[in-house]
Design a protein around this motif. Structure first.
Motif, PDB file in Angstrom:
ATOM      1  N   HIS A 177      -0.459  -7.912   0.584  1.00  0.00           N
ATOM      2  CA  HIS A 177      -0.552  -7.049   1.767  1.00  0.00           C
ATOM      3  C   HIS A 177       0.818  -6.912   2.423  1.00  0.00           C
ATOM      4  O   HIS A 177       1.696  -7.734   2.198  1.00  0.00           O
ATOM      5  N   ALA A 178       0.930  -5.928   3.275  1.00  0.00           N
ATOM      6  CA  ALA A 178       2.127  -5.822   4.117  1.00  0.00           C
ATOM      7  C   ALA A 178       1.767  -5.073   5.387  1.00  0.00           C
ATOM      8  O   ALA A 178       0.834  -4.251   5.400  1.00  0.00           O
ATOM      9  N   THR A 179       2.490  -5.379   6.459  1.00  0.00           N
ATOM     10  CA  THR A 179       2.364  -4.619   7.697  1.00  0.00           C
ATOM     11  C   THR A 179       3.761  -4.086   8.005  1.00  0.00           C
ATOM     12  O   THR A 179       4.726  -4.838   7.919  1.00  0.00           O
ATOM     13  N   GLY A 180       3.850  -2.799   8.320  1.00  0.00           N
ATOM     14  CA  GLY A 180       5.186  -2.279   8.617  1.00  0.00           C
ATOM     15  C   GLY A 180       5.140  -0.868   9.141  1.00  0.00           C
ATOM     16  O   GLY A 180       4.083  -0.235   9.169  1.00  0.00           O
ATOM     17  N   PRO A 181       6.308  -0.363   9.568  1.00  0.00           N
ATOM     18  CA  PRO A 181       6.384   1.014  10.072  1.00  0.00           C
ATOM     19  C   PRO A 181       6.090   2.005   8.943  1.00  0.00           C
ATOM     20  O   PRO A 181       6.311   1.693   7.773  1.00  0.00           O
TER      21      PRO A 181
ATOM     22  N   LYS B  45       8.748 -18.555  -5.534  1.00  0.00           N
ATOM     23  CA  LYS B  45       7.720 -19.466  -5.029  1.00  0.00           C
ATOM     24  C   LYS B  45       6.542 -18.658  -4.517  1.00  0.00           C
ATOM     25  O   LYS B  45       6.696 -17.539  -4.033  1.00  0.00           O
ATOM     26  N   TRP B  46       5.387 -19.257  -4.606  1.00  0.00           N
ATOM     27  CA  TRP B  46       4.167 -18.652  -4.073  1.00  0.00           C
ATOM     28  C   TRP B  46       4.136 -18.913  -2.582  1.00  0.00           C
ATOM     29  O   TRP B  46       4.397 -20.026  -2.146  1.00  0.00           O
ATOM     30  N   HIS B  47       3.842 -17.894  -1.794  1.00  0.00           N
ATOM     31  CA  HIS B  47       3.816 -18.085  -0.345  1.00  0.00           C
ATOM     32  C   HIS B  47       2.547 -17.465   0.212  1.00  0.00           C
ATOM     33  O   HIS B  47       2.261 -16.295  -0.036  1.00  0.00           O
ATOM     34  N   SER B  48       1.804 -18.258   0.946  1.00  0.00           N
ATOM     35  CA  SER B  48       0.569 -17.792   1.574  1.00  0.00           C
ATOM     36  C   SER B  48       0.789 -17.736   3.071  1.00  0.00           C
ATOM     37  O   SER B  48       1.365 -18.676   3.622  1.00  0.00           O
ATOM     38  N   TYR B  49       0.383 -16.664   3.710  1.00  0.00           N
ATOM     39  CA  TYR B  49       0.696 -16.556   5.143  1.00  0.00           C
ATOM     40  C   TYR B  49      -0.284 -15.635   5.840  1.00  0.00           C
ATOM     41  O   TYR B  49      -0.990 -14.850   5.198  1.00  0.00           O
ATOM     42  N   ARG B  50      -0.312 -15.747   7.174  1.00  0.00           N
ATOM     43  CA  ARG B  50      -1.191 -14.900   7.967  1.00  0.00           C
ATOM     44  C   ARG B  50      -0.533 -13.533   8.148  1.00  0.00           C
ATOM     45  O   ARG B  50       0.593 -13.438   8.630  1.00  0.00           O
ATOM     46  N   LEU B  51      -1.223 -12.486   7.728  1.00  0.00           N
ATOM     47  CA  LEU B  51      -0.654 -11.143   7.809  1.00  0.00           C
ATOM     48  C   LEU B  51      -0.566 -10.706   9.266  1.00  0.00           C
ATOM     49  O   LEU B  51      -1.561 -10.762   9.986  1.00  0.00           O
ATOM     50  N   PRO B  52       0.616 -10.257   9.722  1.00  0.00           N
ATOM     51  CA  PRO B  52       0.710  -9.779  11.108  1.00  0.00           C
ATOM     52  C   PRO B  52      -0.244  -8.605  11.352  1.00  0.00           C
ATOM     53  O   PRO B  52      -0.453  -7.784  10.456  1.00  0.00           O
TER      54      PRO B  52
ATOM     55  N   THR C 103       2.606   1.306  16.272  1.00  0.00           N
ATOM     56  CA  THR C 103       3.397   2.177  15.376  1.00  0.00           C
ATOM     57  C   THR C 103       3.465   1.674  13.931  1.00  0.00           C
ATOM     58  O   THR C 103       4.227   2.201  13.133  1.00  0.00           O
ATOM     59  N   THR C 104       2.690   0.662  13.604  1.00  0.00           N
ATOM     60  CA  THR C 104       2.754   0.170  12.213  1.00  0.00           C
ATOM     61  C   THR C 104       1.434   0.388  11.475  1.00  0.00           C
ATOM     62  O   THR C 104       0.413   0.708  12.085  1.00  0.00           O
ATOM     63  N   VAL C 105       1.497   0.226  10.165  1.00  0.00           N
ATOM     64  CA  VAL C 105       0.289   0.308   9.332  1.00  0.00           C
ATOM     65  C   VAL C 105       0.170  -0.963   8.498  1.00  0.00           C
ATOM     66  O   VAL C 105       1.158  -1.662   8.271  1.00  0.00           O
ATOM     67  N   GLN C 106      -1.067  -1.230   8.087  1.00  0.00           N
ATOM     68  CA  GLN C 106      -1.303  -2.365   7.201  1.00  0.00           C
ATOM     69  C   GLN C 106      -1.709  -1.810   5.848  1.00  0.00           C
ATOM     70  O   GLN C 106      -2.545  -0.900   5.789  1.00  0.00           O
ATOM     71  N   VAL C 107      -1.104  -2.328   4.787  1.00  0.00           N
ATOM     72  CA  VAL C 107      -1.493  -1.862   3.460  1.00  0.00           C
ATOM     73  C   VAL C 107      -1.918  -3.040   2.592  1.00  0.00           C
ATOM     74  O   VAL C 107      -1.498  -4.180   2.805  1.00  0.00           O
ATOM     75  N   LYS C 108      -2.767  -2.702   1.629  1.00  0.00           N
ATOM     76  CA  LYS C 108      -3.210  -3.688   0.636  1.00  0.00           C
ATOM     77  C   LYS C 108      -2.639  -3.208  -0.691  1.00  0.00           C
ATOM     78  O   LYS C 108      -2.843  -2.046  -1.068  1.00  0.00           O
ATOM     79  N   PHE C 109      -1.885  -4.057  -1.371  1.00  0.00           N
ATOM     80  CA  PHE C 109      -1.318  -3.640  -2.660  1.00  0.00           C
ATOM     81  C   PHE C 109      -2.392  -3.588  -3.732  1.00  0.00           C
ATOM     82  O   PHE C 109      -3.294  -4.435  -3.770  1.00  0.00           O
ATOM     83  N   LEU C 110      -2.312  -2.566  -4.572  1.00  0.00           N
ATOM     84  CA  LEU C 110      -3.276  -2.408  -5.665  1.00  0.00           C
ATOM     85  C   LEU C 110      -2.672  -2.893  -6.983  1.00  0.00           C
ATOM     86  O   LEU C 110      -3.307  -3.619  -7.732  1.00  0.00           O
ATOM     87  N   ALA C 111      -1.446  -2.480  -7.269  1.00  0.00           N
ATOM     88  CA  ALA C 111      -0.800  -2.878  -8.527  1.00  0.00           C
ATOM     89  C   ALA C 111       0.711  -2.747  -8.403  1.00  0.00           C
ATOM     90  O   ALA C 111       1.204  -1.833  -7.744  1.00  0.00           O
TER      91      ALA C 111
ATOM     92  N   VAL D 242      -3.595   2.143   2.339  1.00  0.00           N
ATOM     93  CA  VAL D 242      -3.546   1.874   3.776  1.00  0.00           C
ATOM     94  C   VAL D 242      -4.918   1.351   4.225  1.00  0.00           C
ATOM     95  O   VAL D 242      -5.949   1.965   3.947  1.00  0.00           O
ATOM     96  N   ILE D 243      -4.915   0.180   4.911  1.00  0.00           N
ATOM     97  CA  ILE D 243      -6.198  -0.371   5.358  1.00  0.00           C
ATOM     98  C   ILE D 243      -6.335  -0.387   6.888  1.00  0.00           C
ATOM     99  O   ILE D 243      -7.427  -0.585   7.412  1.00  0.00           O
ATOM    100  N   ALA D 244      -5.251  -0.197   7.612  1.00  0.00           N
ATOM    101  CA  ALA D 244      -5.339  -0.102   9.081  1.00  0.00           C
ATOM    102  C   ALA D 244      -4.111   0.636   9.593  1.00  0.00           C
ATOM    103  O   ALA D 244      -3.030   0.518   9.011  1.00  0.00           O
ATOM    104  N   VAL D 245      -4.292   1.431  10.646  1.00  0.00           N
ATOM    105  CA  VAL D 245      -3.132   2.129  11.232  1.00  0.00           C
ATOM    106  C   VAL D 245      -3.120   1.917  12.743  1.00  0.00           C
ATOM    107  O   VAL D 245      -4.172   1.840  13.384  1.00  0.00           O
ATOM    108  N   GLY D 246      -1.917   1.843  13.320  1.00  0.00           N
ATOM    109  CA  GLY D 246      -1.778   1.722  14.764  1.00  0.00           C
ATOM    110  C   GLY D 246      -2.161   3.024  15.462  1.00  0.00           C
ATOM    111  O   GLY D 246      -2.171   4.083  14.834  1.00  0.00           O
ATOM    112  N   ASP D 247      -2.436   2.934  16.778  1.00  0.00           N
ATOM    113  CA  ASP D 247      -2.911   4.096  17.564  1.00  0.00           C
ATOM    114  C   ASP D 247      -1.992   5.305  17.493  1.00  0.00           C
ATOM    115  O   ASP D 247      -2.430   6.438  17.550  1.00  0.00           O
ATOM    116  N   GLN D 248      -0.684   5.022  17.439  1.00  0.00           N
ATOM    117  CA  GLN D 248       0.260   6.157  17.514  1.00  0.00           C
ATOM    118  C   GLN D 248       0.693   6.697  16.162  1.00  0.00           C
ATOM    119  O   GLN D 248       1.516   7.589  16.070  1.00  0.00           O
TER     120      GLN D 248
END
Ligand code: NDP
Length: 356
Positions: A112-116, A20-27, A32-40, A83-89
């Motif tokens: 996208h994904a946000t994770g350690p 199923k297609w799921h649309s959601y607000r990215l955390p 200590t986490t990073v945000q990434v944008k998938f390319l392919a 990687v499009i954003a990184v946490g301070d640590q």
């Protein structure tokens, strides 16, 4: 706020029915986490097996956003992200770095994904742009097929320049990577493929890629072929055999290995069991192994994996390891469902890859 989308499932079944297609607000990122944008991300046969519940790795069910009430698994196992954003640590990744997934089962069919940082592995030379000759498609498909070929050529037999390797499924994506890496390392290959009306085209394609010899599965068992192969290899019988197919093709191939040879099975495309004459074990002391790249990544360190990726990226940027044949899949629900359903049989058109 970023709105992300993903192809998710919450039960096993036929991909087009359970995905199923799921649309959601990215955390947002935490320290200590990073945000990434998938390319392919590609669609691999194993992705389909996993959705069907027929793969030894089980999906990770998770809440993708704070607003979600249901646990969902994201489809896909392989892909490249930026990687499009990184946490301070966070120290080991920075904005702009390109990453692949650290583990099988992460879920790569999402924007996208946000994770350690432990979820991701830096792609070598991505920060200093040294991999700019490497295409997005190569990066998106680097961790499964090229790494499988690389490990199998390295880990079972200590090969030297001029040595022969024999493989079936020679025209599979893994098989082609074997041909190219072997050539780059000065190894010779005997490549078994299924016969077809336009076999000469395939023979040329693989030879252009670097294959030393191409033999059809029908010819492999014949007397003339034994003599022919003997005339090629002389005393240097292959000590490494790579089996993508199983069944008769695998049995016939095993007979070509020299004494103490190693026979490595990584696929079972024919779905036929492996049947082995006892004489190969008793008189030729041939050993039979399996290889699974997911397990390799699980039991080896990130450093070891990085070193392999470095070698593979080097081969790619020198033009020695090319892009697989591929077709683009559009990032929308219907295209994804259709393409994933075809994920095992769609080989003819090349690897299906989603570009986000
Ligand atoms: P591809 O889709 O690129 O290639 C499929 C290959 O299988 C082609 O050579 C095709 O030949 C052949 N084939 C298809 N059907 C049959 C059949 N019935 N009998 C004999 N040969 C057949 O696949 P990949 O290279 O991506 O993967 C190949 C296999 O390796 C898969 O089983 C995959 O799951 C496995 N794999 C395993 C890994 C591991 O770590 N163990 C890692 C990566 C892949 P033709 O042109 O004649 O149809």
């Amino acid at each position: 706020d970023i709105t992300a989308s993903a192809m998710v499932y919450s039960e096993y079944g036929q991909p087009s029915q359970v995905l199923k297609w799921h649309s959601y607000r990215l955390p947002a990122v935490t320290p200590t986490t990073v945000q990434v944008k998938f390319l392919a991300s590609p669609i691999n046969p194993a992705d389909v097996n996993m959705i069907q519940g027929a793969y030894p790795i089980k999906p990770t069910y998770q809440k993708l956003s704070l607003d979600d009430d249901k646990l969902l698994a994201v489809g896909g196992n392989e892909g490249v992200a930026q990687v499009i954003a990184v946490g301070d640590q966070v120290q080991d990744l920075k904005v702009g770095d390109q990453v692949v997934m650290a583990n099988t089962g992460y879920g790569t069919w999402r924007t996208h994904a946000t994770g350690p940082t432990s979820d991701f592995q830096l792609l070598p030379s991505s920060s200093d742009n040294n991999n700019k000759n490497v295409s997005m498609i190569q990066k998106a498909t680097i961790t499964v097929n090229p790494c499988t070929a690389y490990r199998m050529l390295k880990d079972f037999v200590q090969l030297s320049r001029g040595d022969y390797v024999i493989q079936n499924g020679g025209n599979s994506a893994v098989g082609q990577a074997v041909i190219e890496i072997a050539k780059a390392w000065g190894l010779k290959t005997i490549n078994v493929v299924r016969n077809r009306p336009d076999i000469d085209n395939l023979r040329k394609e693989l030879t252009d890629l670097g294959a030393t010899h191409v033999v059809t599965d029908e010819d492999l068992g014949k007397h003339e072929t034994r003599a022919l192969i003997k005339s090629w290899v002389g005393k240097g019988k292959p000590l490494l055999g790579l089996n993508c197919v199983g069944g008769k093709s695998a049995t016939d191939m095993a007979r070509y290995l020299g004494e103490n040879g190693q026979f490595v099975t990584y696929g079972a495309m024919s779905r036929k069991p492996l049947s082995l004459p006892a004489s190969l074990l008793i008189f030729k002391n041939i050993s039979f192994h399996g290889f699974w790249v997911s397990k390799w990544a699980e039991v080896h360190s990130k450093e070891e994996r990085y070193q392999m990726l470095e070698d593979v990226v080097d081969l790619m940027s020198q033009g020695k390891l090319g892009e697989p044949k591929w077709t683009q899949v559009k990032w929308d629900e219907e295209s994804m469902k259709t393409s994933v359903d075809q994920g095992i049989s769609a080989f003819a058109g090349g690897k299906q890859v989603v570009i986000f």
